[in-house]
Design an enzyme around this catalytic site. Structure first.
Site, PDB file in Angstrom:
ATOM      1  N   SER A  32      -1.449   5.500   5.858  1.00  0.00           N
ATOM      2  CA  SER A  32      -1.887   5.422   7.082  1.00  0.00           C
ATOM      3  C   SER A  32      -2.140   6.373   7.611  1.00  0.00           C
ATOM      4  O   SER A  32      -2.271   7.447   7.590  1.00  0.00           O
ATOM      5  CB  SER A  32      -0.113   5.020   7.725  1.00  0.00           C
ATOM      6  OG  SER A  32       0.533   4.107   7.001  1.00  0.00           O
ATOM      7  N   HIS A  63      -0.369  -2.013   4.868  1.00  0.00           N
ATOM      8  CA  HIS A  63      -1.194  -1.456   3.636  1.00  0.00           C
ATOM      9  C   HIS A  63      -1.426  -2.633   2.878  1.00  0.00           C
ATOM     10  O   HIS A  63      -0.819  -3.727   1.829  1.00  0.00           O
ATOM     11  CB  HIS A  63       0.246  -1.048   2.451  1.00  0.00           C
ATOM     12  CG  HIS A  63       0.589   0.487   3.024  1.00  0.00           C
ATOM     13  ND1 HIS A  63       0.105   1.759   3.187  1.00  0.00           N
ATOM     14  CD2 HIS A  63       2.009   0.622   3.957  1.00  0.00           C
ATOM     15  CE1 HIS A  63       1.104   3.050   3.538  1.00  0.00           C
ATOM     16  NE2 HIS A  63       1.697   1.815   4.314  1.00  0.00           N
ATOM     17  N   HIS A  85       4.582   2.519  -3.284  1.00  0.00           N
ATOM     18  CA  HIS A  85       5.354   3.926  -3.034  1.00  0.00           C
ATOM     19  C   HIS A  85       6.843   3.503  -3.719  1.00  0.00           C
ATOM     20  O   HIS A  85       6.917   2.512  -4.515  1.00  0.00           O
ATOM     21  CB  HIS A  85       5.806   3.631  -1.341  1.00  0.00           C
ATOM     22  CG  HIS A  85       4.601   3.786  -0.514  1.00  0.00           C
ATOM     23  ND1 HIS A  85       4.111   2.787   0.266  1.00  0.00           N
ATOM     24  CD2 HIS A  85       4.775   5.048   0.422  1.00  0.00           C
ATOM     25  CE1 HIS A  85       3.582   3.071   0.931  1.00  0.00           C
ATOM     26  NE2 HIS A  85       3.159   4.623   1.106  1.00  0.00           N
ATOM     27  N   TYR A  87       9.244   4.611  -3.058  1.00  0.00           N
ATOM     28  CA  TYR A  87      11.100   3.425  -1.824  1.00  0.00           C
ATOM     29  C   TYR A  87      10.531   2.452  -1.658  1.00  0.00           C
ATOM     30  O   TYR A  87      12.091   1.138  -1.882  1.00  0.00           O
ATOM     31  CB  TYR A  87      11.069   4.056  -0.288  1.00  0.00           C
ATOM     32  CG  TYR A  87       9.875   3.918   0.211  1.00  0.00           C
ATOM     33  CD1 TYR A  87       9.349   2.798   0.991  1.00  0.00           C
ATOM     34  CD2 TYR A  87       8.942   4.818   0.905  1.00  0.00           C
ATOM     35  CE1 TYR A  87       8.430   2.015   1.433  1.00  0.00           C
ATOM     36  CE2 TYR A  87       7.585   4.252   1.940  1.00  0.00           C
ATOM     37  CZ  TYR A  87       7.267   3.037   1.947  1.00  0.00           C
ATOM     38  OH  TYR A  87       6.662   2.976   2.295  1.00  0.00           O
ATOM     39  N   GLU A  88      10.015   1.653  -2.776  1.00  0.00           N
ATOM     40  CA  GLU A  88       9.646   0.299  -2.628  1.00  0.00           C
ATOM     41  C   GLU A  88      10.175  -0.209  -3.358  1.00  0.00           C
ATOM     42  O   GLU A  88      10.442  -1.701  -3.539  1.00  0.00           O
ATOM     43  CB  GLU A  88       8.476  -0.407  -2.498  1.00  0.00           C
ATOM     44  CG  GLU A  88       7.126  -0.589  -1.372  1.00  0.00           C
ATOM     45  CD  GLU A  88       5.900  -0.702  -1.750  1.00  0.00           C
ATOM     46  OE1 GLU A  88       5.478  -1.720  -1.237  1.00  0.00           O
ATOM     47  OE2 GLU A  88       5.306   0.379  -1.730  1.00  0.00           O
ATOM     48  N   ALA A 115       0.319   9.307   6.105  1.00  0.00           N
ATOM     49  CA  ALA A 115       1.017   9.720   6.842  1.00  0.00           C
ATOM     50  C   ALA A 115       2.190  10.805   6.564  1.00  0.00           C
ATOM     51  O   ALA A 115       2.764  10.221   5.590  1.00  0.00           O
ATOM     52  CB  ALA A 115       1.454   8.814   7.119  1.00  0.00           C
ATOM     53  N   MET A 212       6.740  10.745   2.188  1.00  0.00           N
ATOM     54  CA  MET A 212       6.851   9.403   1.382  1.00  0.00           C
ATOM     55  C   MET A 212       5.847   9.283   0.206  1.00  0.00           C
ATOM     56  O   MET A 212       6.596   7.997  -0.571  1.00  0.00           O
ATOM     57  CB  MET A 212       8.188   8.604   1.665  1.00  0.00           C
ATOM     58  CG  MET A 212       8.615   8.657   2.931  1.00  0.00           C
ATOM     59  SD  MET A 212       9.230   7.389   3.511  1.00  0.00           S
ATOM     60  CE  MET A 212       9.950   7.689   4.934  1.00  0.00           C
ATOM     61  N   SER A 213       4.370   9.452  -0.145  1.00  0.00           N
ATOM     62  CA  SER A 213       3.580   9.758  -0.974  1.00  0.00           C
ATOM     63  C   SER A 213       2.883  10.903  -0.945  1.00  0.00           C
ATOM     64  O   SER A 213       4.025  12.001  -1.539  1.00  0.00           O
ATOM     65  CB  SER A 213       3.205   8.504  -0.518  1.00  0.00           C
ATOM     66  OG  SER A 213       2.187   9.134   0.939  1.00  0.00           O
ATOM     67  N   ASN A 236       4.204  11.471  13.732  1.00  0.00           N
ATOM     68  CA  ASN A 236       5.323  12.339  14.656  1.00  0.00           C
ATOM     69  C   ASN A 236       5.458  13.906  14.341  1.00  0.00           C
ATOM     70  O   ASN A 236       5.256  14.068  13.046  1.00  0.00           O
ATOM     71  CB  ASN A 236       6.010  10.602  14.038  1.00  0.00           C
ATOM     72  CG  ASN A 236       6.591  11.337  12.526  1.00  0.00           C
ATOM     73  OD1 ASN A 236       6.368  10.727  11.466  1.00  0.00           O
ATOM     74  ND2 ASN A 236       7.830  11.563  12.162  1.00  0.00           N
ATOM     75  N   HIS A 248       8.615   3.573  12.761  1.00  0.00           N
ATOM     76  CA  HIS A 248       7.533   2.714  11.813  1.00  0.00           C
ATOM     77  C   HIS A 248       6.493   2.569  12.942  1.00  0.00           C
ATOM     78  O   HIS A 248       5.538   3.254  12.559  1.00  0.00           O
ATOM     79  CB  HIS A 248       8.162   2.004  10.909  1.00  0.00           C
ATOM     80  CG  HIS A 248       6.791   2.230   9.825  1.00  0.00           C
ATOM     81  ND1 HIS A 248       6.643   2.316   9.006  1.00  0.00           N
ATOM     82  CD2 HIS A 248       6.691  -0.249   9.650  1.00  0.00           C
ATOM     83  CE1 HIS A 248       5.656   1.973   8.645  1.00  0.00           C
ATOM     84  NE2 HIS A 248       5.458   0.655   8.405  1.00  0.00           N
TER      85      HIS A 248
HETATM   86  N1  HPA Z   1       8.912  11.755   7.510  1.00  0.00           N
HETATM   87  C1  HPA Z   1       8.847  11.164   6.379  1.00  0.00           C
HETATM   88  N2  HPA Z   1       8.033  10.350   6.022  1.00  0.00           N
HETATM   89  C2  HPA Z   1       7.168  10.124   7.050  1.00  0.00           C
HETATM   90  C3  HPA Z   1       7.019  10.735   8.602  1.00  0.00           C
HETATM   91  C4  HPA Z   1       8.097  11.332   8.512  1.00  0.00           C
HETATM   92  O1  HPA Z   1       9.153  11.768   9.035  1.00  0.00           O
HETATM   93  N3  HPA Z   1       5.770  10.104   9.019  1.00  0.00           N
HETATM   94  C5  HPA Z   1       5.931   9.498   8.123  1.00  0.00           C
HETATM   95  N4  HPA Z   1       5.769   9.453   7.271  1.00  0.00           N
END
Ligand code: HPA
Length: 277
Positions: A32, A63, A85, A87-88, A115, A212-213, A236, A248
């Site tokens: 991202s 994605h 990912h 988490y998927e 991201a 997370m990646s 963020n 998200h």
């Molecule tokens: N935490 C975890 N993963 C993320 C975040 C976050 O704040 N922002 C984008 N990916």
């Protein structure tokens, strides 16, 4: 013992070689904040992940799941838009499959993008951070499992993020007219965002950003002997840094706002890479 993959990275790489004669040494995985790079790419071939044996079908919006072979400026590149990912629900073997395919294809240098939430208090939404090192907080390791013959078992991660490639990123930042941050990326499994207490703990551990990646791919790439670099788009401020909640949608909105900067950074990086090899 978990079932092993039905496909072999060598089979996937052979498929790619058959489809296109271009042989780049640089690959870029777009996260991202970086997908706009595709508008800069002169693609010779676009291949859906569905047509590459063993590649995952990404389930996250934003994605796409496509592999491109083409040029950024004058530099031949292989670009992955979309990643699997953890988490998927994918096993780490699947999360790192594309990276292993890149190595089998002949890629020697890998740029990972993502991201991330900013933990460092100096960071602002929309900043870009060159990853200098990582903390693996995913609760597992992508190299866990049966040893892969011909590859090291106990992989050294002292220099995970290549100094030379990092230097190229900073030069690319200068050319793109913005200042890059630098820092330590801490990887969590997700998909929930963190609690403010976790973020305070991660700050004490020395993390500058959380995501997370990237870490599974970086570790697998180092096992395969690739040079690795990584850059985060701080979409963020991490949980508890602001009064608001995280979403998200906010991550995607920031990614959209800074998409031109992300694309310029990657294009300029690829151009510099092409000049130095
Ligand atoms: N935490 C975890 N993963 C993320 C975040 C976050 O704040 N922002 C984008 N990916």
């Amino acid at each position: 013992m978990k079932a092993s993959l039905t496909a072999n990275p060598k089979t996937a790489a052979a498929r790619l070689k058959k489809i296109c004669s271009l042989r780049p040494t640089l690959a870029i995985i777009l996260g991202s904040g970086f997908h706009h790079t595709l508008t800069e790419l002169r693609a010779a071939k676009k291949i859906s992940y569905a047509n590459i044996p063993g590649f995952p079908k990404p389930t996250v919006s934003g994605h796409a799941g496509e592999l491109f072979l083409g040029h950024l400026g004058q530099t031949p590149v292989l670009v992955l838009s979309g990643r699997a990912h953890f988490y998927e629900g994918y096993e780490m073997e699947r999360v790192t499959f594309a990276t292993r395919t890149l190595a089998a294809f002949g890629i020697t240098n890998l740029l990972l993008t993502n991201a991330a939430g900013g933990i460092n208090r100096k960071f602002r939404e929309g900043d870009f951070m060159v990853v200098t090192d990582h903390i693996n907080f995913m609760g597992t390791n992508p190299l866990r499992g049966t040893a892969i013959s011909g590859l090291p078992r106990f992989v050294d991660l002292t220099q995970t993020y290549d100094k030379k490639l990092r230097g190229l990123l900073f030069r690319a930042g200068k050319i793109s007219n913005f200042k890059l941050r630098r820092g330590i990326y801490l990887a969590v499994s997700g998909p929930s965002y963190e609690t403010p207490a976790e973020i305070r703990a991660f700050a004490k551990l020395g993390a500058d950003a959380v995501g997370m990646s990237t870490v599974p791919e970086a570790i697998a790439a180092r096992q395969c002997g690739l040079n690795v670099a990584a850059v985060s788009c701080v979409t963020n401020l991490a949980a508890g840094s602001n009064r608001g909640n995280l979403s998200h949608a906010e991550v995607l909105a920031t990614a959209e706002r800074v998409k031109n900067s992300g694309a310029a950074l990657i294009r300029n990086f690829a151009e510099l890479y092409g000049k130095q090899i």
